[in-house]
Scaffold this motif. Sequence first.
Motif, mmCIF file in Angstrom:
data_model
loop_
_atom_site.group_PDB
_atom_site.id
_atom_site.type_symbol
_atom_site.label_atom_id
_atom_site.label_comp_id
_atom_site.label_asym_id
_atom_site.label_seq_id
_atom_site.Cartn_x
_atom_site.Cartn_y
_atom_site.Cartn_z
ATOM 1 N N LEU A 182 0.823 -1.210 0.000
ATOM 2 C CA LEU A 182 0.000 0.000 0.000
ATOM 3 C C LEU A 182 0.853 1.254 0.000
ATOM 4 N N ILE A 183 2.179 1.104 0.035
ATOM 5 C CA ILE A 183 3.051 2.279 0.117
ATOM 6 C C ILE A 183 2.826 3.207 -1.074
ATOM 7 N N ALA A 184 2.597 2.597 -2.248
ATOM 8 C CA ALA A 184 2.444 3.435 -3.432
ATOM 9 C C ALA A 184 1.307 4.414 -3.268
ATOM 10 N N PHE A 185 0.200 3.950 -2.703
ATOM 11 C CA PHE A 185 -0.946 4.834 -2.528
ATOM 12 C C PHE A 185 -0.656 5.884 -1.463
ATOM 13 N N ALA A 186 0.059 5.499 -0.410
ATOM 14 C CA ALA A 186 0.413 6.468 0.623
ATOM 15 C C ALA A 186 1.328 7.537 0.051
ATOM 16 N N PHE A 187 2.277 7.080 -0.813
ATOM 17 C CA PHE A 187 3.181 8.040 -1.433
ATOM 18 C C PHE A 187 2.402 9.050 -2.261
ATOM 19 N N ALA A 188 1.466 8.520 -3.061
ATOM 20 C CA ALA A 188 0.778 9.383 -4.012
ATOM 21 C C ALA A 188 -0.077 10.430 -3.335
ATOM 22 N N SER A 189 -0.594 10.116 -2.137
ATOM 23 C CA SER A 189 -1.507 11.044 -1.470
ATOM 24 C C SER A 189 -0.847 11.852 -0.369
ATOM 25 N N SER A 196 -1.399 11.085 -15.884
ATOM 26 C CA SER A 196 -2.562 10.194 -15.860
ATOM 27 C C SER A 196 -2.959 9.831 -14.437
ATOM 28 N N GLU A 197 -1.992 9.822 -13.526
ATOM 29 C CA GLU A 197 -2.296 9.526 -12.121
ATOM 30 C C GLU A 197 -2.917 10.758 -11.445
ATOM 31 N N ILE A 198 -2.397 11.937 -11.747
ATOM 32 C CA ILE A 198 -2.881 13.162 -11.099
ATOM 33 C C ILE A 198 -4.343 13.413 -11.425
ATOM 34 N N ILE A 199 -4.746 13.177 -12.663
ATOM 35 C CA ILE A 199 -6.125 13.503 -13.046
ATOM 36 C C ILE A 199 -7.144 12.580 -12.385
ATOM 37 N N THR A 200 -6.693 11.523 -11.716
ATOM 38 C CA THR A 200 -7.637 10.630 -11.024
ATOM 39 C C THR A 200 -7.993 11.139 -9.635
ATOM 40 N N PHE A 201 -7.265 12.149 -9.129
ATOM 41 C CA PHE A 201 -7.530 12.652 -7.781
ATOM 42 C C PHE A 201 -8.843 13.441 -7.772
ATOM 43 N N PRO A 202 -9.821 13.059 -6.952
ATOM 44 C CA PRO A 202 -11.092 13.802 -6.921
ATOM 45 C C PRO A 202 -10.938 15.229 -6.418
ATOM 46 N N GLN A 203 -9.877 15.489 -5.591
ATOM 47 C CA GLN A 203 -9.680 16.833 -5.048
ATOM 48 C C GLN A 203 -9.368 17.854 -6.137
ATOM 49 N N PHE A 204 -8.936 17.380 -7.316
ATOM 50 C CA PHE A 204 -8.492 18.297 -8.370
ATOM 51 C C PHE A 204 -9.547 18.459 -9.461
ATOM 52 N N ARG A 205 -10.778 18.043 -9.206
ATOM 53 C CA ARG A 205 -11.826 18.162 -10.214
ATOM 54 C C ARG A 205 -12.588 19.473 -10.045
ATOM 55 N N GLY A 206 -12.941 20.063 -11.178
ATOM 56 C CA GLY A 206 -13.687 21.312 -11.164
ATOM 57 C C GLY A 206 -15.178 21.082 -11.040
ATOM 58 N N PRO A 207 -15.977 22.129 -11.192
ATOM 59 C CA PRO A 207 -17.438 22.008 -11.057
ATOM 60 C C PRO A 207 -18.053 21.018 -12.038
ATOM 61 N N ASN A 208 -17.422 20.823 -13.209
ATOM 62 C CA ASN A 208 -17.966 19.900 -14.206
ATOM 63 C C ASN A 208 -17.548 18.457 -13.968
ATOM 64 N N GLY A 209 -16.816 18.206 -12.879
ATOM 65 C CA GLY A 209 -16.406 16.840 -12.563
ATOM 66 C C GLY A 209 -15.134 16.400 -13.257
ATOM 67 N N GLU A 210 -14.557 17.260 -14.098
ATOM 68 C CA GLU A 210 -13.325 16.934 -14.805
ATOM 69 C C GLU A 210 -12.127 17.598 -14.126
ATOM 70 N N PHE A 211 -10.917 17.077 -14.440
ATOM 71 C CA PHE A 211 -9.700 17.655 -13.878
ATOM 72 C C PHE A 211 -9.596 19.125 -14.273
ATOM 73 N N ASP A 212 -9.281 19.979 -13.283
ATOM 74 C CA ASP A 212 -9.193 21.415 -13.511
ATOM 75 C C ASP A 212 -7.836 21.907 -13.011
ATOM 76 N N THR A 213 -7.069 22.518 -13.915
ATOM 77 C CA THR A 213 -5.708 22.959 -13.573
ATOM 78 C C THR A 213 -5.722 23.994 -12.456
ATOM 79 N N THR A 214 -6.678 24.922 -12.502
ATOM 80 C CA THR A 214 -6.752 25.955 -11.458
ATOM 81 C C THR A 214 -7.032 25.337 -10.106
ATOM 82 N N THR A 215 -8.002 24.412 -10.052
ATOM 83 C CA THR A 215 -8.325 23.726 -8.796
ATOM 84 C C THR A 215 -7.113 22.950 -8.284
ATOM 85 N N PHE A 216 -6.401 22.305 -9.198
ATOM 86 C CA PHE A 216 -5.202 21.534 -8.844
ATOM 87 C C PHE A 216 -4.167 22.433 -8.167
ATOM 88 N N ARG A 217 -3.872 23.570 -8.758
ATOM 89 C CA ARG A 217 -2.838 24.451 -8.208
ATOM 90 C C ARG A 217 -3.290 25.122 -6.910
#
Length: 644
Positions: free
Chosen positions: A24-31, A122-143
């Motif tokens: 499970l280390i990989a998931f801990a690392f990623a988050s 491809s891994e970053i865009i799977t994070f729900p914290q980085f999704r915008g109002p439309n449910g898709e990955f949003d660069t502004t929300t990410f930063r």
Amino acid sequence: MLQFFRRFFQSKLGIPLTLAFLALIAFAFASSDVANTGTFGGVAGGDRVAVVGGQKIDSADLVASARDALDQVRQQNPNMSMEAFIAQGGLDDVLDQMIDRAAIAEYARRHGLRAGENLVNSEIITFPQFRGPNGEFDTTTFRQALGARGISEATFRNDISQGLLAQQLLMPVVFGAQAPDKLATRYAALLQERRRGSIAMLPSSAFAPEGTPDDAALKAFYDENRDDFIRPERRVIRYAVFGPEDLDARIEPTDEEIAARYEEDGARYAASETRRLSQLIVPTQEAANAIRARVTGGGSLEAAAREAGFDVAALGPLSQAEYAAQASAEVARAAFAAGRGELAAPARSALGWHVVRVDAVERTPARSLAQVRGEIADTLRTEKRQRALADLAASIEEQLTDGVSLGDIAGQLGVDVETTRPLLASGDVYGAPGQTAPEVLGPALETAFQMIEGEPQLAEIERGETYLVFEAGQIVESAAAPLAEIRDDVIAAWRRDRGAAAARAAADRVLERAKEGTSLAAAVQAEETALPGVEPVNLTRQQLAALQGQFPAPLALLFSMAQGTTKKLEAPDDNGWYVVDLDEIEAGEVDREDPVFAQVKRELGSAIGSEYADQLRLALRQELGVERNETAIEAVRKQLLGQN
């Protein structure tokens, strides 16, 4: 269930052991939120706390990781202090994790494993914290999310890359690990094993001295056990609340503003008509005319549609403009030219020919300025209030930036400054069980425990309605309480400690009698001090496993002992000693068709996989070589404790 097995077969005293599931280390690392920023005290960011192979771990990284780990612990225990975190080995655990992480990443790179930019993306865009109002990955929300945590994008991407490398290296190691059937059978049979014995409790309170120690002895005891008397950090919060009621009469709309808004929204107050329609779309004009003729001749639109293999759709209420936007202007004109209950003349849109029946007509008469004056006034009043509050909040924020005090801000607003009693990070009032911080402080409490004393901030509590100006008026750091303030508590702890020592001596005497052949009950009764009775035990491992780890330590010891033996065990928090006697072990049996067998086999396979990963971790450390800089580590420890 697996933890149950490990508790009883790898612990000398049956105390639960932790399994390191490194898969499970990989998931801990990623988050993880490790920030690679800042310098501190006398330890510069270039100093190394450890070197793994050729990869260096900076002291700044260790500080950031330790603080982040403490933040995560505080999500479960808000009152945890850095002092208690370090005293419990938290800093050492964080450094060990960083060393393992560096070793895995270094070994992966040396052997040609890669995690390129596209894979990281491809891994970053799977994070729900980085999704915008439309449910898709949003660069502004990410930063913004990274900025809120104080993490640079480069650092975060490096974390993701290392996590992906760990996945590539560890997953093949743990994948497909299986336990032999014979081993699984033996472990499954253990669940049916029954143990009979007894447990005696020798409480410290029964042996605790009645007197009070002299000052020197009490001081010595306090100094030796300071960590037991650490108080959590407390803060006194000063705050002022303001809202619409604190605005002046400028938010009241004027006659001119009301008239202008009526003119601006004239279409809204003009007469209008909406219709409910039943619509059938066919591909040709001939088909539309045929269906219309059939309905006009006495049939229903629905029946004609079914016979032709089509469906009728119910629409509305719609205005003519809204219907034109859905179909076409020609179709809408035809539909709004027909009367209620009539079929409109067939008309064409991009979808085909429309046969439309008018089911209902709803007409709204025009409304005069006098009729809608109150409605417009309410709307304008709300808008002006929100703008005025936003402008006021912006002005206050500027003043706070310029150093204006909370008291001066409150004076300008004409509101009172409130002061709380000392609060814990959890929101509880220190020293007053059951009492909590004022509800209005709830959204700002976490921020209040990260602020510098005497530097007020502004927070929006209820959007567009309520604002809060607050500051940490007094901060009492987490530290051991002065002996003079907790003298009675220290005396009670001293009595428990002395009672525990006497209880241990009594447990040794009881244990010696039991080994000479005396029953445990008789051995306890032989003590001069009055003690609780002996508790009989008759349980299977399956019954114990059903408790899901929520069972007393003496039971864990009973299920790890040899038949016919007697052992002692210390109770937590100096509360006394247990003496555990195991009389009989009745072996269990299980068939391979039993569902328990399949379950145990799966869980043992998982445990074996984790053991493989654990052995790989140790082997990587040995192959790459790990050098620790104890001087730098100690400097980090002192810095985190505020001792530099």
